[in-house]
Design a protein around this motif. Sequence first.
Motif, mmCIF file in Angstrom:
data_model
loop_
_atom_site.group_PDB
_atom_site.id
_atom_site.type_symbol
_atom_site.label_atom_id
_atom_site.label_comp_id
_atom_site.label_asym_id
_atom_site.label_seq_id
_atom_site.Cartn_x
_atom_site.Cartn_y
_atom_site.Cartn_z
ATOM 1 N N ASN A 3 54.995 -39.973 -8.928
ATOM 2 C CA ASN A 3 53.862 -39.297 -8.500
ATOM 3 C C ASN A 3 54.203 -38.394 -7.283
ATOM 4 O O ASN A 3 53.755 -39.073 -6.297
ATOM 5 N N ILE A 4 54.842 -37.158 -7.580
ATOM 6 C CA ILE A 4 54.986 -36.478 -6.380
ATOM 7 C C ILE A 4 53.811 -35.877 -5.286
ATOM 8 O O ILE A 4 54.224 -35.411 -4.331
ATOM 9 N N PHE A 5 52.662 -36.261 -5.795
ATOM 10 C CA PHE A 5 51.421 -36.182 -5.150
ATOM 11 C C PHE A 5 50.879 -37.050 -4.427
ATOM 12 O O PHE A 5 49.739 -36.897 -3.629
ATOM 13 N N ALA A 6 51.440 -38.461 -4.781
ATOM 14 C CA ALA A 6 50.927 -39.670 -4.232
ATOM 15 C C ALA A 6 50.372 -39.613 -2.591
ATOM 16 O O ALA A 6 49.399 -40.121 -2.202
ATOM 17 N N GLN A 7 51.215 -38.952 -1.942
ATOM 18 C CA GLN A 7 50.740 -39.200 -0.509
ATOM 19 C C GLN A 7 49.729 -38.057 0.289
ATOM 20 O O GLN A 7 49.220 -38.148 1.131
ATOM 21 N N TYR A 8 49.308 -37.228 -0.881
ATOM 22 C CA TYR A 8 48.264 -36.194 -0.394
ATOM 23 C C TYR A 8 46.829 -36.686 -0.964
ATOM 24 O O TYR A 8 46.726 -37.635 -1.452
ATOM 25 N N GLN A 9 45.793 -35.839 -0.542
ATOM 26 C CA GLN A 9 44.352 -36.063 -0.671
ATOM 27 C C GLN A 9 43.942 -35.137 -1.747
ATOM 28 O O GLN A 9 44.259 -34.067 -1.708
ATOM 29 N N VAL A 42 38.147 -38.207 -9.977
ATOM 30 C CA VAL A 42 39.145 -37.661 -10.327
ATOM 31 C C VAL A 42 39.486 -37.038 -11.679
ATOM 32 O O VAL A 42 39.952 -35.940 -12.174
ATOM 33 N N ASP A 43 38.627 -37.636 -12.503
ATOM 34 C CA ASP A 43 38.395 -37.108 -14.179
ATOM 35 C C ASP A 43 37.592 -36.042 -14.022
ATOM 36 O O ASP A 43 37.911 -35.064 -14.845
ATOM 37 N N PHE A 44 36.451 -36.101 -13.207
ATOM 38 C CA PHE A 44 35.637 -34.873 -13.080
ATOM 39 C C PHE A 44 36.510 -33.475 -12.559
ATOM 40 O O PHE A 44 36.785 -32.463 -13.082
ATOM 41 N N TRP A 45 37.285 -33.832 -11.307
ATOM 42 C CA TRP A 45 38.105 -32.899 -10.725
ATOM 43 C C TRP A 45 39.099 -32.237 -11.681
ATOM 44 O O TRP A 45 39.234 -31.299 -11.826
ATOM 45 N N TYR A 46 39.734 -33.310 -12.394
ATOM 46 C CA TYR A 46 40.616 -32.724 -13.527
ATOM 47 C C TYR A 46 40.106 -32.081 -14.540
ATOM 48 O O TYR A 46 40.890 -30.846 -15.077
ATOM 49 N N MET A 47 38.910 -32.188 -15.121
ATOM 50 C CA MET A 47 38.458 -31.354 -16.095
ATOM 51 C C MET A 47 38.051 -29.784 -15.318
ATOM 52 O O MET A 47 38.284 -29.173 -16.136
ATOM 53 N N ALA A 48 37.617 -30.085 -14.196
ATOM 54 C CA ALA A 48 37.340 -28.660 -13.502
ATOM 55 C C ALA A 48 38.498 -27.825 -13.364
ATOM 56 O O ALA A 48 38.640 -26.578 -13.809
ATOM 57 N N ALA A 68 38.125 -36.805 -1.855
ATOM 58 C CA ALA A 68 37.377 -37.724 -2.880
ATOM 59 C C ALA A 68 38.267 -38.644 -3.105
ATOM 60 O O ALA A 68 37.682 -39.938 -3.504
ATOM 61 N N ILE A 69 39.631 -38.669 -3.125
ATOM 62 C CA ILE A 69 40.520 -39.695 -3.639
ATOM 63 C C ILE A 69 41.940 -39.438 -3.012
ATOM 64 O O ILE A 69 42.307 -38.276 -3.035
ATOM 65 N N THR A 70 42.602 -40.443 -2.996
ATOM 66 C CA THR A 70 44.052 -39.916 -2.625
ATOM 67 C C THR A 70 44.715 -39.688 -4.072
ATOM 68 O O THR A 70 44.457 -40.269 -5.043
ATOM 69 N N LYS A 103 52.156 -27.588 -2.129
ATOM 70 C CA LYS A 103 51.941 -26.186 -2.407
ATOM 71 C C LYS A 103 51.311 -26.462 -3.832
ATOM 72 O O LYS A 103 50.443 -25.595 -4.364
ATOM 73 N N MET A 104 51.976 -27.107 -4.702
ATOM 74 C CA MET A 104 51.447 -27.062 -6.311
ATOM 75 C C MET A 104 50.237 -27.839 -6.224
ATOM 76 O O MET A 104 49.330 -27.410 -6.718
ATOM 77 N N LEU A 105 49.925 -28.861 -5.372
ATOM 78 C CA LEU A 105 48.595 -29.537 -5.554
ATOM 79 C C LEU A 105 47.568 -28.691 -4.630
ATOM 80 O O LEU A 105 46.273 -28.514 -5.181
ATOM 81 N N ASP A 106 47.939 -27.745 -3.856
ATOM 82 C CA ASP A 106 46.846 -26.827 -3.171
ATOM 83 C C ASP A 106 46.386 -25.843 -4.364
ATOM 84 O O ASP A 106 45.490 -25.731 -4.293
ATOM 85 N N VAL A 107 47.266 -25.436 -4.985
ATOM 86 C CA VAL A 107 47.134 -24.455 -6.172
ATOM 87 C C VAL A 107 46.179 -25.107 -6.979
ATOM 88 O O VAL A 107 45.065 -24.691 -7.511
ATOM 89 N N CYS A 108 46.324 -26.552 -7.550
ATOM 90 C CA CYS A 108 45.492 -26.961 -8.509
ATOM 91 C C CYS A 108 44.186 -27.549 -7.533
ATOM 92 O O CYS A 108 43.099 -27.272 -8.522
ATOM 93 N N ILE A 109 44.050 -27.756 -6.744
ATOM 94 C CA ILE A 109 42.777 -27.972 -5.712
ATOM 95 C C ILE A 109 42.077 -26.732 -5.809
ATOM 96 O O ILE A 109 40.853 -26.712 -5.918
#
Length: 143
Positions: A3-9, A42-48, A68-70, A103-109
């Motif tokens: 999980n390359i995103f594990a260290q982020y929020q 996280v499930d709500f966030w992912y659906m959004a 919301a969560i790591t 950067k990928m996570l920021d795009v997804c957020i």
Amino acid sequence: MDNIFAQYQIEMPKVYQEKIKTYVSTGGNAESRENTPFDRQVDFWYMALCLAFKEGLTPTKEKDTYNAITAEILSRNSYRVTQMQMIALAATNDPSVLLEPKKMLDVCIGLANAGIPMLLNILADTEATPLWNIYYELENLTS
């Protein structure tokens, strides 16, 4: 898969925090599955995120957010990591984004931020319960 995103929020807009929690069953919410269709935030966030991507929404940068969560939680559904990489690649149209997990996570957020109001509107429709509202929306997206 790592999980390359594990260290982020995973951050979400504070303005929607309480409303989001009404559709999530964690945290002692005693509502039925019909009214709380998501197990975790996280499930709500992912659906959004997925709705925003499918609808071609523009990522939104929010200033007033809460953690919301790591992103470590994505390890529990590791396919999401790969899908988020594909979403970031498609949204930026820049292969070099794959070298930058933050950067990928920021795009997804940003995409999820854009999708949250849309998802809340879907859930709040009084034609049916929130669970059925999501079902009908997904059915419409695939047809």
